[in-house]
Design a protein around this motif. Structure first.
Motif, PDB file in Angstrom:
ATOM      1  N   VAL A   4       1.216  -1.684   0.174  1.00  0.00           N
ATOM      2  CA  VAL A   4      -0.044  -0.289   0.274  1.00  0.00           C
ATOM      3  C   VAL A   4       0.548   1.385   0.428  1.00  0.00           C
ATOM      4  CG1 VAL A   4      -1.239   0.758   1.104  1.00  0.00           C
ATOM      5  CG2 VAL A   4      -2.025  -1.074   1.031  1.00  0.00           C
ATOM      6  N   TYR A   5       0.770   2.105  -1.435  1.00  0.00           N
ATOM      7  CA  TYR A   5       1.441   2.777  -1.103  1.00  0.00           C
ATOM      8  C   TYR A   5       1.201   4.605  -0.686  1.00  0.00           C
ATOM      9  CZ  TYR A   5       5.301   0.627  -3.497  1.00  0.00           C
ATOM     10  OH  TYR A   5       6.429   0.279  -4.328  1.00  0.00           O
ATOM     11  N   THR A   6       2.025   5.400  -0.272  1.00  0.00           N
ATOM     12  CA  THR A   6       1.091   6.610   1.265  1.00  0.00           C
ATOM     13  C   THR A   6       2.107   7.211   0.421  1.00  0.00           C
ATOM     14  OG1 THR A   6       2.182   6.165   2.665  1.00  0.00           O
ATOM     15  CG2 THR A   6       0.176   4.618   2.595  1.00  0.00           C
ATOM     16  N   PRO A   7       1.128   9.057   0.681  1.00  0.00           N
ATOM     17  CA  PRO A   7       2.099  10.342   1.037  1.00  0.00           C
ATOM     18  C   PRO A   7       3.847   9.768   1.603  1.00  0.00           C
ATOM     19  CG  PRO A   7      -0.239  10.416   1.083  1.00  0.00           C
ATOM     20  CD  PRO A   7      -0.535   9.306   1.170  1.00  0.00           C
ATOM     21  N   VAL A   8       4.185  10.284   1.677  1.00  0.00           N
ATOM     22  CA  VAL A   8       5.498  10.077   2.489  1.00  0.00           C
ATOM     23  C   VAL A   8       5.438  10.889   3.650  1.00  0.00           C
ATOM     24  CG1 VAL A   8       7.676  11.071   2.126  1.00  0.00           C
ATOM     25  CG2 VAL A   8       6.928  11.061   0.330  1.00  0.00           C
ATOM     26  N   GLY A   9       5.649  10.232   4.727  1.00  0.00           N
ATOM     27  CA  GLY A   9       5.970   9.787   6.018  1.00  0.00           C
ATOM     28  C   GLY A   9       4.345   9.159   6.791  1.00  0.00           C
ATOM     29  N   LYS A  10       3.102   9.086   6.237  1.00  0.00           N
ATOM     30  CA  LYS A  10       2.516   8.634   6.272  1.00  0.00           C
ATOM     31  C   LYS A  10       1.738   6.856   5.988  1.00  0.00           C
ATOM     32  CE  LYS A  10      -0.236  13.070   5.816  1.00  0.00           C
ATOM     33  NZ  LYS A  10      -1.587  13.696   4.626  1.00  0.00           N
ATOM     34  N   ALA A  11       2.997   6.362   6.041  1.00  0.00           N
ATOM     35  CA  ALA A  11       2.686   4.630   5.766  1.00  0.00           C
ATOM     36  C   ALA A  11       2.340   4.139   6.747  1.00  0.00           C
ATOM     37  CB  ALA A  11       4.418   4.627   5.644  1.00  0.00           C
ATOM     38  N   GLU A  12       2.469   4.372   8.001  1.00  0.00           N
ATOM     39  CA  GLU A  12       1.237   4.128   9.050  1.00  0.00           C
ATOM     40  C   GLU A  12      -0.430   3.762   8.318  1.00  0.00           C
ATOM     41  OE1 GLU A  12       1.286   3.975  12.648  1.00  0.00           O
ATOM     42  OE2 GLU A  12       2.877   2.527  11.995  1.00  0.00           O
ATOM     43  N   GLN A  13      -0.936   5.277   7.917  1.00  0.00           N
ATOM     44  CA  GLN A  13      -2.507   5.555   7.711  1.00  0.00           C
ATOM     45  C   GLN A  13      -2.742   4.238   6.473  1.00  0.00           C
ATOM     46  OE1 GLN A  13      -3.195   8.676   6.677  1.00  0.00           O
ATOM     47  NE2 GLN A  13      -2.644  10.211   8.211  1.00  0.00           N
ATOM     48  N   GLY A  14      -1.825   3.558   5.671  1.00  0.00           N
ATOM     49  CA  GLY A  14      -1.461   2.251   5.135  1.00  0.00           C
ATOM     50  C   GLY A  14      -2.195   1.288   5.621  1.00  0.00           C
ATOM     51  N   LYS A  15      -1.552   1.052   7.037  1.00  0.00           N
ATOM     52  CA  LYS A  15      -2.081  -0.379   6.982  1.00  0.00           C
ATOM     53  C   LYS A  15      -3.076  -0.657   7.641  1.00  0.00           C
ATOM     54  CE  LYS A  15       2.141  -0.126  10.726  1.00  0.00           C
ATOM     55  NZ  LYS A  15       3.314  -0.393  11.308  1.00  0.00           N
ATOM     56  N   PHE A  16      -4.250  -0.141   7.652  1.00  0.00           N
ATOM     57  CA  PHE A  16      -5.198  -1.303   7.798  1.00  0.00           C
ATOM     58  C   PHE A  16      -5.977  -1.503   6.173  1.00  0.00           C
ATOM     59  CE2 PHE A  16      -9.974  -1.361   7.390  1.00  0.00           C
ATOM     60  CZ  PHE A  16     -10.930  -1.932   7.974  1.00  0.00           C
ATOM     61  N   ALA A  17      -6.248  -0.376   5.294  1.00  0.00           N
ATOM     62  CA  ALA A  17      -5.874  -1.366   3.816  1.00  0.00           C
ATOM     63  C   ALA A  17      -4.583  -2.078   3.594  1.00  0.00           C
ATOM     64  CB  ALA A  17      -5.578  -0.183   3.119  1.00  0.00           C
ATOM     65  N   LEU A  18      -3.773  -2.111   4.017  1.00  0.00           N
ATOM     66  CA  LEU A  18      -3.004  -3.145   3.949  1.00  0.00           C
ATOM     67  C   LEU A  18      -3.487  -4.949   4.017  1.00  0.00           C
ATOM     68  CD1 LEU A  18      -0.467  -4.348   2.547  1.00  0.00           C
ATOM     69  CD2 LEU A  18       0.366  -3.784   4.978  1.00  0.00           C
ATOM     70  N   GLU A  19      -3.572  -4.711   5.155  1.00  0.00           N
ATOM     71  CA  GLU A  19      -4.239  -6.148   6.023  1.00  0.00           C
ATOM     72  C   GLU A  19      -5.757  -6.110   5.273  1.00  0.00           C
ATOM     73  OE1 GLU A  19      -6.339  -5.384  10.159  1.00  0.00           O
ATOM     74  OE2 GLU A  19      -7.202  -6.585   9.718  1.00  0.00           O
ATOM     75  N   VAL A  20      -6.741  -5.368   4.786  1.00  0.00           N
ATOM     76  CA  VAL A  20      -7.764  -5.952   3.908  1.00  0.00           C
ATOM     77  C   VAL A  20      -7.724  -6.972   2.916  1.00  0.00           C
ATOM     78  CG1 VAL A  20      -9.844  -5.537   3.330  1.00  0.00           C
ATOM     79  CG2 VAL A  20      -9.111  -3.506   5.397  1.00  0.00           C
ATOM     80  N   ALA A  21      -6.445  -5.704   2.185  1.00  0.00           N
ATOM     81  CA  ALA A  21      -6.147  -6.748   1.131  1.00  0.00           C
ATOM     82  C   ALA A  21      -5.546  -7.740   1.503  1.00  0.00           C
ATOM     83  CB  ALA A  21      -5.286  -5.606   0.003  1.00  0.00           C
ATOM     84  N   ALA A  22      -4.718  -7.758   2.233  1.00  0.00           N
ATOM     85  CA  ALA A  22      -4.179  -9.217   3.237  1.00  0.00           C
ATOM     86  C   ALA A  22      -4.694 -10.422   3.058  1.00  0.00           C
ATOM     87  CB  ALA A  22      -2.921  -9.210   3.012  1.00  0.00           C
ATOM     88  N   LYS A  23      -5.970  -9.757   3.477  1.00  0.00           N
ATOM     89  CA  LYS A  23      -7.377 -11.686   3.874  1.00  0.00           C
ATOM     90  C   LYS A  23      -7.881 -11.611   2.380  1.00  0.00           C
ATOM     91  CE  LYS A  23      -8.031 -10.249   8.784  1.00  0.00           C
ATOM     92  NZ  LYS A  23      -8.910 -10.096   9.618  1.00  0.00           N
ATOM     93  N   THR A  24      -8.468 -10.033   1.615  1.00  0.00           N
ATOM     94  CA  THR A  24     -10.217  -9.635   0.601  1.00  0.00           C
ATOM     95  C   THR A  24      -8.612 -11.458  -0.800  1.00  0.00           C
ATOM     96  OG1 THR A  24      -9.853  -8.290   1.363  1.00  0.00           O
ATOM     97  CG2 THR A  24     -10.165  -8.674  -0.968  1.00  0.00           C
TER      98      THR A  24
END
Ligand code: BES
Ligand code: ZN
Length: 652
Positions: A223-243
């Motif tokens: 999950v690619y996010t704006p610089v400095g906001k990688a944390e904010q991609g973690k939820f979508a990453l979890e969803v995608a990895a389950k999906t």
């Protein structure tokens, strides 16, 4: 049909694999591309017609395999049609060859084609990323091509970019090397894509951070996010990895690419776009701030990710033949996103939201005289944007949900697998899906579904019960439902309606399932005692409204009150009653009864829904607020008056 009016397509078969685009340079406003197409000339010609918009071709040549190249001598732009005709001084003979085109395009600010997206760095500088959005017909703004969904090809893409930028495309990177003429640049080469439609090609150049995981089935997810906001991609990453494993298992077809990237784009016109292997999102549809977010934004992200990842199979691996079938693409994804989120996050109780959002909205819109059938034929591709509406998404999703319920999950999955394996890497029409589902289920799917997709509107089912010893005999009649009052049209539209019936014996399980394939039908419910109530449309899955006889309606009150009727069923009942109330404005007795039923709904959140519904109805033309005591012709009451009325319905 639009395709046959494009003369080039009679000469050109599939572009075998366009090697494009080698993006040489992008500054803020222009990009330069050297592009090669391997293609097949089907019939001798001295012209090649391609889709093309806002592009300046510098040179174009065609080299038949093993023969000398011929330079095009004319580029005739038909701007209205978004086409260019390349004219050659000699005839191009039947056979394969390479078409080379060098051109300059505009890195535009229109959020379509290849465009620039503005962002600020953490230190406050303004910068631009270069991003694509091609669906439906804007690939032609990035390079001359054939961007109809049925023309599939493999793509070899390389990008030349500043070396400190992230460069992404559909496939994984296979090579990254310094660019010979300029040491600030690198050339990034991506693996060859599978056979795919051009509207699903994507590339992004910019500055991003990412988080990554490997899904249980071995796909690299980032999950690619704006610089400095990688944390904010973690939820979508979890969803995608389950999906991903969910869909792999559901369709019994593996995800066909080695990686998938999900990226948040600062300027994005749609909500998200399912480019194969590189899904683009508007920031609010992908990023979740772990410290400051509510559950509704998490649910939204989960649904959008579930939606776009479903397209990786349904849409990308198997693609619609033509834009007429777009509703199926979108309707299907808009249904299965809920199935997927329900699987990954059962605690969300997401189907109740489907009913209160999509289903209810679709019925409200589809009851209006100016609705339209889900399936509309698309002539020119410029009409495509018009058909991306709530009817194609929400009614589309609702009728697929009804279909899934009618077929049953096991046969439905079998049919999906049949369809996806039979048509993989190819195109299919709506009828092809019906045929696969018919094969898997032995049920008349095409006949049923045509009544829902090819005509607008939906039925109101009147139901009456008569006790005959230990049985109840139900009489059902269907008529088109209209928001403006009883249907008075001259034709008699009919639907093939899968109807489930339950009784107080078990409100969560269908005692009987029938297919109502005529205007009137009598069914016998065996062993149903006089004191048992009967309800239609279990789970509010059928896309119809029900009007019960006074006695039947009255008998439901205790089940509403003691909550033995499940929440989606209460919600469905309440929607139907509200929509019917105004039709009964002259029948005081009926009105009182309905009000008593509504009054029995004692949960505050349901009352809130009643209120929202009533307020939304008040803005519908014709539907008016007559349903809340105001006779036709009297002036429309203000919202405060509505609230007052509703407060009377509220239990103490
Ligand atoms: N394929 C569409 C995006 C799209 C819509 C592109 C219209 C071009 C024109 C995508 O799969 C989609 O449906 N996106 C939705 C979000 C989704 C979760 C309902 C959108 O953009 O609203
Ligand atoms: Zn979609």
């Amino acid at each position: 049909e639009w395709l046959s009016t494009a003369p080039a397509l009679q000469y050109l078969l599939l572009p075998l694999h366009p090697k494009h685009p080698t993006l040489l340079q992008t500054n803020c406003h222009f990009f330069l591309v050297l592009m090669e197409f391997l293609l097949q000339v089907k019939n001798a010609t001295n012209q090649i017609v391609m889709n093309c918009a806002d592009i300046d071709i510098i040179t174009a040549s065609y080299a038949p395999e093993g023969d000398e190249e011929v330079h095009a001598t004319g580029f005739n732009y038909q701007n209205e049609d978004e086409k260019v005709t390349l004219s050659f001084p000699s005839t191009l003979q039947k056979g394969t060859g390479t078409l080379k085109i060098d051109f300059v395009g505009e890195l535009n600010d229109k959020m379509k084609g290849f465009y620039r997206s503005k962002y600020s760095t953490p230190s406050g500088d303004t910068r631009y990323a270069a991003v694509t959005q091609f669906e439906a017909t804007d690939a032609r703004r990035a390079f001359p091509c054939w961007d109809e969904p049925a023309i599939k090809a493999t793509f070899d893409i390389s990008l030349v970019v500043p070396k400190d930028r992230v460069a992404l495309s559909n496939m994984n990177v296979v090579e990254r090397r310094p660019y010979p003429d300029d040491e600030s640049l690198v050339e990034v080469k991506f693996a060859r894509s599978p056979v795919m439609s051009t509207y699903l090609v994507a590339f992004v150049v910019g500055e991003y951070d990412f988080v990554e995981a490997r899904s249980q089935d071995g796909v690299l997810v980032r999950v690619y996010t704006p610089v400095g906001k990688a944390e904010q991609g973690k939820f979508a990453l979890e969803v995608a990895a389950k999906t991903l494993p969910f869909y792999k298992d559901y369709f019994n077809v593996p995800y066909p690419l080695p990686k998938i990237d999900l990226i948040a784009i600062a300027d994005f016109a749609a909500g998200a776009m399912e480019n194969w292997g590189l899904v683009t999102y508007r920031e609010t549809a992908l990023l979740i701030d772990p410290k400051n977010s509510c559950s509704s934004s998490r649910q939204w992200v989960a649904l959008v990710v579930g939606h776009e990842l479903a397209h990786q199979w349904f849409g990308n691996l198997v693609t619609m033949e033509w834009w007429t079938h777009l509703w199926l693409n979108e309707g299907f994804a808009s249904w299965i996103e809920y199935l997927c989120v329900d699987h990954c996050f059962p605690e969300y109780d997401i189907w109740t939201q489907f009913v209160s959002a999509d289903y209810t909205r679709a019925q409200e819109l589809d009851a209006l005289d100016n609705s339209h059938p889900i399936e509309v034929s698309v002539g020119h591709p410029s009409e495509v944007d018009e058909i991306f509406d709530a009817i194609s998404y929400s009614k589309g999703a609702s009728v697929i949900r009804m279909l899934h319920d009618y077929i049953g999950d096991e046969d439905f999955r079998k049919g999906m697998n049949l369809y996806l394996t039979k048509f993989q890497q190819r195109n299919a029409a709506t009828e092809d899906l019906w045929e696969s589902l018919e094969k898997a289920s032995g049920k008349p799917i095409a006949a049923v579904m045509n009544t829902w997709t090819k005509q607008m509107g939906f039925p109101l089912i009147y139901v009456e019960a008569e006790q005959q010893e230990d049985d109840k005999v139900l009489k059902l009649v269907q008529k088109k439902f209209c928001a403006s009052g009883p249907y008075t049209g001259e034709d008699f539209p009919m639907w093939m309606v899968p109807i489930s019936i339950c009784t107080s014996e078990d409100p969560t399980c269908a005692k009987m399932q029938i297919l109502m394939d005529k205007p009137e039908l009598t069914v016998v419910l065996k062993d149903t005692k006089p004191e048992q109530w009967v309800k239609l449309n279990l789970g509010t899955v059928g896309f119809y409204r029900t009007q019960y006889s006074p006695a039947m309606l009255e008998s439901l009150i205790p089940a509403i009150r003691d909550l033995s009727l499940p929440p989606v069923d209460r919600l469905g009942l309440q929607n139907d009653l509200f929509s019917l109330l105004h039709k009964q404005a002259d029948m005081q007795e009926e009105k009182n009864r309905i009000e008593r039923v509504l009054g029995a709904i004692s949960q505050p959140e349901l009352i809130q829904k009643v209120l929202t519904f009533a307020l939304s109805v008040s803005s519908l033309p014709g539907a008016g607020l007559n349903l809340l005591q105001f006779p036709p012709g009297s002036s429309e009451p203000g919202k405060s008056q509505i609230e007052e009325n509703l407060s009377e319905l509220r239990p103490n």
